[in-house]
Design an enzyme around this catalytic site. Structure first.
Site, short mmCIF file in Angstrom:
data_model
loop_
_atom_site.label_atom_id
_atom_site.label_comp_id
_atom_site.label_asym_id
_atom_site.label_seq_id
_atom_site.Cartn_x
_atom_site.Cartn_y
_atom_site.Cartn_z
N ALA A 194 10.92 -21.91 8.19
CA ALA A 194 9.72 -21.57 8.96
C ALA A 194 9.67 -20.08 9.30
CB ALA A 194 9.69 -22.39 10.25
N ALA A 233 15.04 -19.61 8.58
CA ALA A 233 13.81 -19.40 9.33
C ALA A 233 13.74 -17.97 9.87
CB ALA A 233 13.73 -20.40 10.48
N HIS A 281 0.85 -1.19 0.00
CA HIS A 281 0.00 0.00 0.00
C HIS A 281 0.89 1.24 0.00
CE1 HIS A 281 -3.56 -2.44 0.85
NE2 HIS A 281 -2.74 -3.16 1.59
#
Length: 203
Positions: A141, A159, A114
């Site tokens: 992850a 991760a 945005h």
């Protein structure tokens, strides 16, 4: 140019367009069906993913729950792609994932952004930039991949990393913002984790 065309033109558009919302809601009903399927209903899950996705390659699998703004309409999975629990894809434009790539739990792929200008945000404007992830990547992850990012083949994203820029092929990259730590090399062919050797005779 319509808002539907602008979605894929890397320009500002209004995502609250009633025509867009009507189609999006219908597609999200299919996503609801997928996420509420039983583990024993593997055939049903596979059929739904083929229906939902732009492309869903042979041998690919997603562990529910799965979250996507457009229920996969703009997601292109190659063959043998695996996604663990809670893959979230903000798929307002196209996301491309190469063969054999794996996603750990809680990975986010976000193509949408945005404008910084508050007046434009108040009017509901957003923009979308496609994401490209190469072949045989491992996305750890909790990694977050932001709009417009390209990740090369055979790359590992650590991760929890926040990937704000392109990452080349054949590297290990980690951090916030994500940066290349090192190249994939001979050590990785001898050890699977730190100093733990690969026992080739028992593979």
């Amino acid at each position: 140019m319509t808002n539907q065309q602008k979605m894929h033109s890397e320009t500002l558009y209004q995502c609250s367009d009633p025509a867009l919302l009507a189609e999006q809601t219908a597609r999200l009903d299919r996503l609801y069906d997928f996420n509420h399927s039983r583990p024993s209903e593997s055939a049903k899950r596979e059929a739904l993913l083929h229906e939902m996705f732009a492309e869903f390659g042979e041998g690919s699998y997603i562990e529910p729950p799965f979250h996507a703004n457009w229920a996969g309409k703009h997601i292109h999975f190659g063959r043998n792609v695996y996604a663990n629990f809670n893959l979230t894809v903000v798929d307002d434009t196209h996301v491309y994932v190469g063969d054999y790539t794996q996603f750990g739990p809680n990975v986010v792929l976000a193509v949408a952004g945005h404008p910084i200008d508050p007046a434009l945000r108040e009017q509901g404007y957003q923009y979308n930039l496609p994401i490209h992830i190469g072949r045989n990547c491992w996305i750890g992850a909790g990694a977050l991949i932001l709009p417009g990012v390209t990740i090369g083949d055979n790359t590992v994203i650590g991760a929890g990393s926040v990937v704000t820029r392109d990452i080349p092929s054949g590297v290990v990259a980690v951090g916030n913002p994500c940066r290349v730590l090192r190249a994939v090399g001979e050590h990785d062919r001898a050890f699977f984790f730190r100093d733990r050797p690969i026992d080739c005779d028992n593979l």
